[in-house]
Design an enzyme around this catalytic site. Structure first.
Site, PDB file in Angstrom:
ATOM      1  CD  GLU A 175     -66.962 -80.059   2.231  1.00  9.56           C
ATOM      2  OE1 GLU A 175     -65.747 -79.969   2.050  1.00  9.56           O
ATOM      3  OE2 GLU A 175     -67.796 -79.495   1.510  1.00  9.56           O
ATOM      4  CB  CYS A 233     -76.334 -76.369   4.598  1.00  9.42           C
ATOM      5  SG  CYS A 233     -76.331 -77.300   3.050  1.00  9.42           S
ATOM      6  CB  CYS A 251     -74.208 -87.533  -4.534  1.00  8.32           C
ATOM      7  SG  CYS A 251     -75.857 -87.331  -5.237  1.00  8.32           S
ATOM      8  CB  CYS A 303     -76.287 -83.008 -10.904  1.00  3.06           C
ATOM      9  SG  CYS A 303     -77.878 -83.624 -10.332  1.00  3.06           S
ATOM     10  CB  CYS A 352     -73.489 -81.072  -8.404  1.00  4.15           C
ATOM     11  SG  CYS A 352     -73.504 -81.199  -6.614  1.00  4.15           S
ATOM     12  CB  CYS A 363     -75.590 -74.280  -4.173  1.00  2.00           C
ATOM     13  SG  CYS A 363     -76.805 -73.637  -3.069  1.00  2.00           S
TER      14      CYS A 363
HETATM   15  N1  SAH Z   1     -79.300 -83.844  -4.023  1.00  2.00           N
HETATM   16  C1  SAH Z   1     -80.154 -82.791  -3.580  1.00  2.00           C
HETATM   17  C2  SAH Z   1     -79.458 -81.939  -2.563  1.00  2.00           C
HETATM   18  C3  SAH Z   1     -78.397 -81.007  -3.093  1.00  2.00           C
HETATM   19  S1  SAH Z   1     -78.962 -79.427  -2.797  1.00  2.00           S
HETATM   20  C4  SAH Z   1     -80.642 -82.000  -4.793  1.00  2.00           C
HETATM   21  O1  SAH Z   1     -80.199 -82.276  -5.886  1.00  2.00           O
HETATM   22  O2  SAH Z   1     -81.522 -81.160  -4.642  1.00  2.00           O
HETATM   23  C5  SAH Z   1     -77.872 -78.404  -3.541  1.00  2.00           C
HETATM   24  C6  SAH Z   1     -78.480 -77.522  -4.601  1.00  2.00           C
HETATM   25  O3  SAH Z   1     -77.401 -76.843  -5.265  1.00  2.00           O
HETATM   26  C7  SAH Z   1     -79.200 -78.306  -5.672  1.00  2.00           C
HETATM   27  O4  SAH Z   1     -80.279 -77.581  -6.182  1.00  2.00           O
HETATM   28  C8  SAH Z   1     -78.119 -78.441  -6.708  1.00  2.00           C
HETATM   29  O5  SAH Z   1     -78.632 -78.780  -7.947  1.00  2.00           O
HETATM   30  C9  SAH Z   1     -77.481 -77.086  -6.649  1.00  2.00           C
HETATM   31  N2  SAH Z   1     -76.142 -77.046  -7.237  1.00  2.00           N
HETATM   32  C10 SAH Z   1     -75.325 -78.077  -7.515  1.00  2.00           C
HETATM   33  N3  SAH Z   1     -74.183 -77.653  -8.073  1.00  2.00           N
HETATM   34  C11 SAH Z   1     -74.268 -76.314  -8.176  1.00  2.00           C
HETATM   35  C12 SAH Z   1     -73.391 -75.301  -8.641  1.00  2.00           C
HETATM   36  N4  SAH Z   1     -72.191 -75.590  -9.155  1.00  2.00           N
HETATM   37  N5  SAH Z   1     -73.804 -74.022  -8.566  1.00  2.00           N
HETATM   38  C13 SAH Z   1     -75.004 -73.718  -8.000  1.00  2.00           C
HETATM   39  N6  SAH Z   1     -75.861 -74.621  -7.546  1.00  2.00           N
HETATM   40  C14 SAH Z   1     -75.508 -75.919  -7.629  1.00  2.00           C
END
Ligand code: SAH
Length: 340
Positions: free
Chosen positions: A91, A104, A111, A115, A118, A331
């Site tokens: 995406e 973006c 991945c 986390c 996510c 995000c």
């Molecule tokens: N792998 C990289 C790139 C992902 S960036 C990283 O971890 O930074 C996307 C951002 O959105 C990251 O800061 C991630 O932690 C955050 N994110 C993930 N799931 C989310 C959610 N459910 N709500 C808000 N932010 C989230």
């Protein structure tokens, strides 16, 4: 067959010279690929037919195909589902902000960082994206929208530093003055904290903004939501951030997704303020977005309250504007999907 779009200008020149061709031919080909955005060698009309057929026999030109486009009714954000040559999907999100266009992009299919909050890692890692597949997200969205992308964030699916070499090649291609020529000042790279790779990256002094997904200042609590903490703890991560700042002179942007009952208490804020005090940084708060499979959520006002705790500790902080929430483009909501 090699993907010619993944070759940096230097690599392309070497390969063209090795074919017994003149150097200027490499310049012509690079221009066809990165300025005129040709999808077939046949289009390269100023090359001799013999060279075009040699190229056709030895290389392919990456092509990704938009199989689905969702447009947000709230803010016009567009989410593209792109199909790659092996049928995998990724995406890409196109956003308009103050009459400038931002993209973006994804860096991996899936991945492996795991986390908990996510959506991108729910099915684990399938594979890395090639430099060409990252670049094609930019080129294809520019073609589809007719707009010029002025800034880019590596915050889509995947952990860019877990695909380090391809990410660096992609950034080289993106900023090449004979190609898209996007200054890396307009690029942000987001990482969950792969310490050795942050250390490697800072030595390149690329001028991009490093965003670090922190989400918790307490080590044990961070381990619960971000397993990467078990490999690299918070002290090591902050030390790497200091190194990044001293090498590049750039401030770090810390991302902090505010999850109710998980990391939004006053103590969480105090611990965070203490951790970041004196560091050349900025905190970007992201209200947790809902992911169907997880129980994490964000209670109304909790982000503002958390912001006020940080402000009173004089930590520079802003709340990220959420774009495209009605199309799951915000995000943490991007995920691998099949085209059906
Ligand atoms: N792998 C990289 C790139 C992902 S960036 C990283 O971890 O930074 C996307 C951002 O959105 C990251 O800061 C991630 O932690 C955050 N994110 C993930 N799931 C989310 C959610 N459910 N709500 C808000 N932010 C989230």
């Amino acid at each position: 067959m090699k993907d010619i779009l993944s070759l940096t200008r230097e690599e392309l020149t070497e390969e063209i010279l090795a074919l017994g061709e003149k150097r200027y031919r490499a310049e012509q080909i690079y221009k066809w690929l990165h300025i005129k955005r040709a999808y077939a060698f046949e289009e390269m009309s100023d090359l001799p037919a013999s060279l075009r057929s040699t190229l056709r026999e030895n290389y392919i030109i990456c092509k990704i195909t938009a199989v689905k486009t969702l447009i947000s009714k709230i803010d016009g954000t567009r989410k593209y589902l792109f199909e790659l040559s092996d049928g995998e999907c990724i995406e890409t999100v196109f956003m308009e902000y103050k009459h400038a266009y931002s993209l973006c992009i994804s860096s991996q299919v899936g991945c492996r960082m795991g986390c908990k909050f996510c959506a991108s890692g729910l099915d684990g890692l399938v594979r890395n994206l090639t430099p060409a597949e990252m670049l094609s997200q930019v080129y294809e969205v520019e073609r589809l929208t007719g707009k010029t992308i002025g800034s880019l964030v590596m915050m889509g699916i995947g952990e860019p530093l877990d695909n380090y070499d391809n990410t660096i090649k992609f950034l080289t291609l993106l900023s090449d003055e004979n190609g898209k020529n996007l200054s890396l000042r307009h690029v942000s790279l987001s990482t969950c904290g792969l310490v050795p790779k942050i250390q490697e990256l800072c030595k390149l002094r690329l001028g991009l903004t490093l965003s670090v997904s922190l989400h918790q200042a307490d080590n044990t609590k961070r381990e619960d939501i971000m397993p990467v903490t078990k490999a690299y703890n918070i002290d090591e991560l902050i030390a790497a951030c200091r190194e990044y700042i001293s090498y590049t002179g750039r401030r770090i942007s810390f991302e902090y997704t505010v999850i109710s009952g998980v990391n939004d208490s006053k103590e969480d804020a105090q611990k965070l303020s203490k951790l970041l005090r004196g560091l050349n940084c900025h905190v970007n708060l992201i209200p947790a977005n809902n992911v169907t499979e997880t129980n994490y959520y964000n209670k109304k006002d909790s982000t503002r309250i958390f912001e006020s705790y940080l402000l009173s500790a004089k930590i520079p902080v802003t709340i990220r504007r959420t774009l495209g929430s009605d199309i799951n483009a915000a995000c943490g909501q991007l995920r691998r999907q099949s085209a059906e």
